[in-house]
Design a protein around this motif. Structure first.
Motif, short mmCIF file in Angstrom:
data_model
loop_
_atom_site.label_atom_id
_atom_site.label_comp_id
_atom_site.label_asym_id
_atom_site.label_seq_id
_atom_site.Cartn_x
_atom_site.Cartn_y
_atom_site.Cartn_z
N TYR A 6 0.83 -1.20 0.00
CA TYR A 6 0.00 0.00 0.00
C TYR A 6 0.87 1.25 0.00
N ARG A 7 0.47 2.25 -0.75
CA ARG A 7 1.07 3.59 -0.66
C ARG A 7 0.03 4.49 0.01
N VAL A 8 0.39 5.00 1.18
CA VAL A 8 -0.50 5.85 1.96
C VAL A 8 0.03 7.28 1.89
N MET A 9 -0.83 8.23 1.58
CA MET A 9 -0.43 9.63 1.46
C MET A 9 -0.81 10.40 2.72
N VAL A 10 0.14 11.16 3.22
CA VAL A 10 -0.08 11.97 4.41
C VAL A 10 0.31 13.41 4.09
N LEU A 11 -0.59 14.34 4.38
CA LEU A 11 -0.36 15.75 4.09
C LEU A 11 -0.51 16.55 5.37
N GLU A 12 0.58 17.21 5.76
CA GLU A 12 0.61 18.01 6.99
C GLU A 12 0.05 17.22 8.17
N GLY A 13 0.53 15.98 8.28
CA GLY A 13 0.21 15.15 9.43
C GLY A 13 -1.08 14.39 9.37
N GLU A 14 -1.87 14.54 8.28
CA GLU A 14 -3.16 13.87 8.21
C GLU A 14 -3.27 12.99 6.97
N LEU A 41 -8.48 2.25 4.05
CA LEU A 41 -7.67 1.48 5.00
C LEU A 41 -8.27 1.53 6.40
N PRO A 42 -7.99 0.51 7.21
CA PRO A 42 -8.40 0.57 8.61
C PRO A 42 -7.78 1.78 9.31
N GLU A 43 -8.51 2.34 10.24
CA GLU A 43 -8.05 3.55 10.93
C GLU A 43 -6.67 3.39 11.56
N PRO A 44 -6.35 2.25 12.20
CA PRO A 44 -5.00 2.12 12.79
C PRO A 44 -3.88 2.19 11.74
N TRP A 45 -4.15 1.73 10.52
CA TRP A 45 -3.15 1.81 9.47
C TRP A 45 -2.91 3.26 9.06
N CYS A 46 -4.00 4.02 8.96
CA CYS A 46 -3.88 5.44 8.64
C CYS A 46 -3.10 6.16 9.73
N GLU A 47 -3.39 5.82 10.97
CA GLU A 47 -2.69 6.46 12.10
C GLU A 47 -1.21 6.09 12.10
N LEU A 48 -0.88 4.87 11.68
CA LEU A 48 0.52 4.48 11.58
C LEU A 48 1.23 5.37 10.56
N ALA A 49 0.63 5.56 9.39
CA ALA A 49 1.25 6.41 8.36
C ALA A 49 1.40 7.84 8.88
N PHE A 106 4.58 16.44 3.17
CA PHE A 106 3.82 15.67 2.17
C PHE A 106 4.58 14.38 1.92
N LEU A 107 4.02 13.27 2.38
CA LEU A 107 4.81 12.03 2.39
C LEU A 107 3.99 10.84 1.92
N GLY A 108 4.62 10.03 1.06
CA GLY A 108 4.08 8.73 0.73
C GLY A 108 4.70 7.69 1.65
N VAL A 109 3.87 6.91 2.32
CA VAL A 109 4.34 5.89 3.26
C VAL A 109 3.95 4.53 2.69
N ASP A 110 4.94 3.68 2.47
CA ASP A 110 4.71 2.37 1.88
C ASP A 110 4.56 1.32 2.98
N LEU A 111 3.40 0.68 3.02
CA LEU A 111 3.12 -0.35 4.01
C LEU A 111 3.07 -1.71 3.33
N LEU A 112 3.59 -2.73 4.01
CA LEU A 112 3.47 -4.11 3.58
C LEU A 112 2.68 -4.87 4.63
N GLU A 113 1.67 -5.62 4.17
CA GLU A 113 0.79 -6.34 5.10
C GLU A 113 0.69 -7.79 4.67
N THR A 114 0.93 -8.72 5.60
CA THR A 114 0.95 -10.14 5.28
C THR A 114 -0.21 -10.91 5.91
N VAL A 151 6.20 -0.71 7.98
CA VAL A 151 6.53 0.42 7.11
C VAL A 151 7.77 0.02 6.32
N ASN A 152 7.61 -0.11 5.01
CA ASN A 152 8.72 -0.59 4.18
C ASN A 152 9.63 0.54 3.74
N GLU A 153 9.05 1.64 3.25
CA GLU A 153 9.82 2.80 2.78
C GLU A 153 8.96 4.04 2.90
#
Length: 307
Positions: free
Chosen positions: A182-190, A224-232, A243-251, A257-259
């Motif tokens: 997953y690529r999760v986008m976060v802008l100014e902390g949200e 995404l589940p709320e805890p995943w968003c909060e992790l990003a 402004f950050l893209g957060v890459d998550l891997l879920e098994t 957090v991969n990158e």
């Protein structure tokens, strides 16, 4: 109107132009690389041309020249891009903050073969070998046994022997089979949206395993589940990147957090929260306003000094 300088004219530039124009921001392509740039009076830009930059150019040397000539703030500045590009630094900082990351070892060449063997034996094969500061999956390889692992390391040593190579390091990481990317986008902390990156079935059958969109993966908007968003959001806060893209891997068994990417590609608007461009425009406007306030303060200080 605010004039926004964007160094890259590819997907993000094309997608953001119209939505930001509707919000009072003109988007301009300001190419910093693959060109000739006079540094004297006939330089291609002047400090009055633009109000703010989007993200600092990916080629940091060219970015330094553009930054010096433009004299503008960036939504993501040089430090943000440099921090995110150093994969090992990011993982170390996140692990110190008790955020989940893959089991990883950082290798700074040159090291002995015995040390490399010890690194390999820390993991259950296969292992992932990843140059520390490349992007788009460049140079990332998977080693199923010790011989192939040492061969990959030999290749990296040959590359690193070229003394102009700025980063002579790489990561060795656990391989997470069947992980969803997953690529999760976060802008100014949200949190502002996320996509799942999945390879076509044919690519999987052919043995492809890296989920980079630039290598053929398809990005689909997801909730995404709320805890995943909060992790990003926690990752962006820890790295202090606007402004950050957060890459998550879920098994299914773990989420890591991969990158991270401080120069993330913006996908289609429908894959993000409905107010994404409102929030992006506000962030850009805020960066421009903050710079204007600092400039006015500096001018007042110089005036008082002269008086």
């Amino acid at each position: 109107m605010i004039d926004l300088a964007v160094a890259n004219a590819k997907e993000t530039f094309q997608r953001m132009r119209e939505p930001l124009a509707e919000r009072g921001i003109r988007v301009h392509h300001v190419p910093a690389s693959e060109r000739v740039v006079p540094l004297g009076g006939d330089a291609p830009w002047s400090p009055d041309d633009y109000d703010v930059g989007f993200v600092y150019p990916g080629r940091l040397m060219e970015g330094g020249v553009a930054d010096a000539l433009l004299e503008i703030p960036w939504l993501n500045d040089h430090e943000a891009v440099l921090t995110s590009r150093n994969k090992a630094e990011v993982l170390a900082r996140l692990e110190r903050a008790n955020l989940p990351v893959p089991d990883s070892v950082y290798v700074s060449n040159d090291v002995s073969e015995a040390e490399l063997v010890d690194v390999f034996e820390r993991f259950e094969p296969p292992v992932v070998v990843k140059p520390n500061s490349t992007t788009r999956g460049v140079g990332v390889a998977k080693a199923h046994d010790l011989d192939s692992f040492l061969g990959i390391c030999d290749y990296l040593s040959l590359v690193h022997d070229y003394r102009a190579t700025g980063d002579r390091s790489f990561l060795v990481q656990e391989y997470l089979p069947n992980a969803t990317d997953y690529r999760v986008m976060v802008l100014e902390g949200e949190y502002v949206g996320a996509v799942e990156r999945r390879l076509p079935d044919e690519a999987i059958r052919e043995g492809q395993w890296k989920h980079n969109v630039h290598r053929g993966a398809e990005a689909t908007g997801v909730d995404l589940p709320e805890p995943w968003c909060e992790l990003a959001e926690s990752v962006a806060a820890e790295l202090e990147i606007p402004f950050l893209g957060v890459d998550l891997l879920e098994t299914g068994e773990k989420l890591v957090v991969n990158e991270t990417n401080a120069r993330p590609t913006i996908d289609e608007e429908t894959k993000y929260e409905p107010d994404f461009y409102d929030r992006l425009a506000a962030a850009i406007r805020g960066a421009a306003d903050e710079n204007e306030a600092e400039t006015s303060s500096d001018d007042r200080d110089r005036s008082l000094t002269r008086d």
